[in-house]
Design a protein around this motif. Sequence first.
Motif, PDB file in Angstrom:
ATOM      1  N   MET A 232       0.833  -1.209   0.000  1.00  0.00           N
ATOM      2  CA  MET A 232       0.000   0.000   0.000  1.00  0.00           C
ATOM      3  C   MET A 232       0.862   1.251   0.000  1.00  0.00           C
ATOM      4  SD  MET A 232      -3.337  -0.836   2.390  1.00  0.00           S
ATOM      5  CE  MET A 232      -2.486  -1.599   3.760  1.00  0.00           C
ATOM      6  N   GLU A 233       1.974   1.223   0.748  1.00  0.00           N
ATOM      7  CA  GLU A 233       2.869   2.381   0.763  1.00  0.00           C
ATOM      8  C   GLU A 233       3.516   2.596  -0.600  1.00  0.00           C
ATOM      9  OE1 GLU A 233       6.489   4.237   3.456  1.00  0.00           O
ATOM     10  OE2 GLU A 233       6.280   2.051   3.316  1.00  0.00           O
ATOM     11  N   ALA A 234       3.750   1.520  -1.306  1.00  0.00           N
ATOM     12  CA  ALA A 234       4.358   1.628  -2.631  1.00  0.00           C
ATOM     13  C   ALA A 234       3.428   2.294  -3.635  1.00  0.00           C
ATOM     14  CB  ALA A 234       4.756   0.241  -3.131  1.00  0.00           C
ATOM     15  N   LYS A 235       2.096   2.121  -3.450  1.00  0.00           N
ATOM     16  CA  LYS A 235       1.163   2.490  -4.517  1.00  0.00           C
ATOM     17  C   LYS A 235       0.004   3.402  -4.132  1.00  0.00           C
ATOM     18  CE  LYS A 235       2.074  -2.123  -6.322  1.00  0.00           C
ATOM     19  NZ  LYS A 235       1.543  -3.512  -6.413  1.00  0.00           N
ATOM     20  N   PHE A 236      -0.422   3.394  -2.854  1.00  0.00           N
ATOM     21  CA  PHE A 236      -1.698   4.026  -2.539  1.00  0.00           C
ATOM     22  C   PHE A 236      -1.705   4.995  -1.360  1.00  0.00           C
ATOM     23  CE2 PHE A 236      -2.758  -0.178  -4.389  1.00  0.00           C
ATOM     24  CZ  PHE A 236      -3.358   0.261  -5.560  1.00  0.00           C
ATOM     25  N   CYS A 237      -0.727   4.936  -0.460  1.00  0.00           N
ATOM     26  CA  CYS A 237      -0.830   5.765   0.746  1.00  0.00           C
ATOM     27  C   CYS A 237       0.546   5.994   1.352  1.00  0.00           C
ATOM     28  CB  CYS A 237      -1.744   5.099   1.782  1.00  0.00           C
ATOM     29  SG  CYS A 237      -1.063   3.587   2.509  1.00  0.00           S
ATOM     30  N   ASP A 238       0.595   6.859   2.353  1.00  0.00           N
ATOM     31  CA  ASP A 238       1.800   7.057   3.149  1.00  0.00           C
ATOM     32  C   ASP A 238       1.652   6.277   4.455  1.00  0.00           C
ATOM     33  OD1 ASP A 238       2.651   8.776   1.203  1.00  0.00           O
ATOM     34  OD2 ASP A 238       2.381  10.604   2.389  1.00  0.00           O
ATOM     35  N   ILE A 239       2.740   5.676   4.919  1.00  0.00           N
ATOM     36  CA  ILE A 239       2.789   5.050   6.232  1.00  0.00           C
ATOM     37  C   ILE A 239       3.616   5.969   7.130  1.00  0.00           C
ATOM     38  CG2 ILE A 239       3.329   2.994   7.555  1.00  0.00           C
ATOM     39  CD1 ILE A 239       1.349   2.445   5.321  1.00  0.00           C
ATOM     40  N   GLU A 240       3.002   6.459   8.208  1.00  0.00           N
ATOM     41  CA  GLU A 240       3.654   7.454   9.049  1.00  0.00           C
ATOM     42  C   GLU A 240       3.697   6.989  10.500  1.00  0.00           C
ATOM     43  OE1 GLU A 240       4.744  10.947   8.278  1.00  0.00           O
ATOM     44  OE2 GLU A 240       4.989   9.796   6.431  1.00  0.00           O
ATOM     45  N   PRO A 241       4.726   7.376  11.269  1.00  0.00           N
ATOM     46  CA  PRO A 241       4.748   7.061  12.702  1.00  0.00           C
ATOM     47  C   PRO A 241       3.554   7.694  13.406  1.00  0.00           C
ATOM     48  CG  PRO A 241       6.899   7.834  11.958  1.00  0.00           C
ATOM     49  CD  PRO A 241       5.941   8.098  10.836  1.00  0.00           C
ATOM     50  N   VAL A 242       3.044   7.022  14.408  1.00  0.00           N
ATOM     51  CA  VAL A 242       1.898   7.547  15.158  1.00  0.00           C
ATOM     52  C   VAL A 242       2.201   8.933  15.719  1.00  0.00           C
ATOM     53  CG1 VAL A 242       0.578   7.257  17.298  1.00  0.00           C
ATOM     54  CG2 VAL A 242       0.795   5.353  15.709  1.00  0.00           C
ATOM     55  N   ASP A 243       3.392   9.120  16.274  1.00  0.00           N
ATOM     56  CA  ASP A 243       3.737  10.420  16.863  1.00  0.00           C
ATOM     57  C   ASP A 243       3.681  11.542  15.830  1.00  0.00           C
ATOM     58  OD1 ASP A 243       4.093   9.158  19.256  1.00  0.00           O
ATOM     59  OD2 ASP A 243       6.289   9.170  19.199  1.00  0.00           O
ATOM     60  N   ALA A 244       4.090  11.246  14.601  1.00  0.00           N
ATOM     61  CA  ALA A 244       4.052  12.257  13.543  1.00  0.00           C
ATOM     62  C   ALA A 244       2.609  12.603  13.174  1.00  0.00           C
ATOM     63  CB  ALA A 244       4.811  11.763  12.321  1.00  0.00           C
ATOM     64  N   VAL A 245       1.743  11.587  13.126  1.00  0.00           N
ATOM     65  CA  VAL A 245       0.332  11.829  12.814  1.00  0.00           C
ATOM     66  C   VAL A 245      -0.333  12.627  13.936  1.00  0.00           C
ATOM     67  CG1 VAL A 245      -1.893  10.738  12.344  1.00  0.00           C
ATOM     68  CG2 VAL A 245       0.214   9.749  11.399  1.00  0.00           C
ATOM     69  N   VAL A 246      -0.012  12.292  15.175  1.00  0.00           N
ATOM     70  CA  VAL A 246      -0.563  13.024  16.320  1.00  0.00           C
ATOM     71  C   VAL A 246      -0.138  14.488  16.268  1.00  0.00           C
ATOM     72  CG1 VAL A 246      -0.402  13.291  18.830  1.00  0.00           C
ATOM     73  CG2 VAL A 246      -0.827  11.039  17.836  1.00  0.00           C
ATOM     74  N   LYS A 247       1.128  14.740  15.985  1.00  0.00           N
ATOM     75  CA  LYS A 247       1.627  16.113  15.895  1.00  0.00           C
ATOM     76  C   LYS A 247       0.917  16.876  14.785  1.00  0.00           C
ATOM     77  CE  LYS A 247       5.894  18.806  15.499  1.00  0.00           C
ATOM     78  NZ  LYS A 247       7.380  18.731  15.339  1.00  0.00           N
ATOM     79  N   TYR A 248       0.714  16.223  13.654  1.00  0.00           N
ATOM     80  CA  TYR A 248      -0.021  16.825  12.540  1.00  0.00           C
ATOM     81  C   TYR A 248      -1.432  17.206  12.964  1.00  0.00           C
ATOM     82  CZ  TYR A 248      -3.013  16.459   8.336  1.00  0.00           C
ATOM     83  OH  TYR A 248      -3.972  16.650   7.351  1.00  0.00           O
ATOM     84  N   LEU A 249      -2.126  16.297  13.635  1.00  0.00           N
ATOM     85  CA  LEU A 249      -3.506  16.564  14.059  1.00  0.00           C
ATOM     86  C   LEU A 249      -3.574  17.690  15.087  1.00  0.00           C
ATOM     87  CD1 LEU A 249      -4.793  12.879  14.334  1.00  0.00           C
ATOM     88  CD2 LEU A 249      -5.431  14.571  12.602  1.00  0.00           C
ATOM     89  N   GLU A 250      -2.571  17.771  15.934  1.00  0.00           N
ATOM     90  CA  GLU A 250      -2.555  18.834  16.952  1.00  0.00           C
ATOM     91  C   GLU A 250      -2.470  20.225  16.324  1.00  0.00           C
ATOM     92  OE1 GLU A 250      -0.437  16.329  20.619  1.00  0.00           O
ATOM     93  OE2 GLU A 250       0.770  17.621  19.312  1.00  0.00           O
ATOM     94  N   GLY A 251      -2.008  20.301  15.088  1.00  0.00           N
ATOM     95  CA  GLY A 251      -1.890  21.598  14.412  1.00  0.00           C
ATOM     96  C   GLY A 251      -3.088  21.968  13.548  1.00  0.00           C
ATOM     97  N   ILE A 252      -4.136  21.147  13.560  1.00  0.00           N
ATOM     98  CA  ILE A 252      -5.306  21.410  12.712  1.00  0.00           C
ATOM     99  C   ILE A 252      -6.244  22.411  13.381  1.00  0.00           C
ATOM    100  CG2 ILE A 252      -7.351  20.385  11.635  1.00  0.00           C
ATOM    101  CD1 ILE A 252      -4.666  19.658  10.299  1.00  0.00           C
ATOM    102  N   ASP A 253      -6.693  23.374  12.605  1.00  0.00           N
ATOM    103  CA  ASP A 253      -7.704  24.342  13.045  1.00  0.00           C
ATOM    104  C   ASP A 253      -9.056  23.890  12.506  1.00  0.00           C
ATOM    105  OD1 ASP A 253      -9.413  26.467  13.443  1.00  0.00           O
ATOM    106  OD2 ASP A 253      -7.981  27.989  12.787  1.00  0.00           O
ATOM    107  N   ALA A 254     -10.003  23.637  13.389  1.00  0.00           N
ATOM    108  CA  ALA A 254     -11.297  23.081  12.975  1.00  0.00           C
ATOM    109  C   ALA A 254     -12.082  23.998  12.047  1.00  0.00           C
ATOM    110  CB  ALA A 254     -12.148  22.749  14.208  1.00  0.00           C
TER     111      ALA A 254
END
Length: 245
Positions: free
Chosen positions: A211-233
């Motif tokens: 899936m990472e080769a063709k359809f999506c990114d695989i990211e560390p949980v901590d990186a995804v959490v940090k990304y979500l913490e920066g989202i403005d609703a």
Amino acid sequence: MAKNKDFKFVNEYGFDETALKQAFAEAREIYKERGFMRKMGYGKAPAITTVDMAKAWMSEGHVFTCDHAEEVCAEALKVLEAGRKAGVPIFHTTTGYIGEKQWDLPRWDEKIPMSKLDISDHWMEIDPKLNPQPEEPVIHKKYASNFFGTHLAQTLNYLGVDTLIVMGATACACVRHTVMDSTGYGFKTIIPEGTIGDRVPGVIEWNLFDMEAKFCDIEPVDAVVKYLEGIDASVYTKHSRLEDK
């Protein structure tokens, strides 16, 4: 864990994890040389969807139970809690069929025991280890993908979502099909590491690699959490509409 004659670690199933990782490392280089495995990156307006993270998959005692479900739920909860704090839309799904006769049961039951998934049974409830919230919709699907025959794509588009974070079970079927459809519908698609379950050794590793080769990114949980913490609703269409009332 035992060692084989080549001193490679082999898990309790006799599955050579070291050899698999080495094969994937070599395959990654081949793919990257050919332009595969590019990064989609993060968008500005993410949503989270869980795939079949109901009790039947995430708790012991059901024919659909996945291995290491406790760990999968624990990692997924980190992402969900970060999304909740940021006001990110969250959609759960579960696969189930109605009533004793189950007229909505598809041909899929000829391959796997879908008839064991009674939509009114407690097994179909989203697993409490995820701490599901009342405002988080639960979509009842009939086939593998969260998108197939559901309103998920239309709802995400209405909300202005451009990125979908996918977690759940199983790697080889429902998660894989959801990820493929997500990219097909035009969403940047991300799987946080450690949030995917399955029942057979090697299936998760292989499917995540592919899936990472063709359809999506695989990211560390901590990186995804940090990304979500920066989202403005305020980035979401529905949020803006409700604020005007």
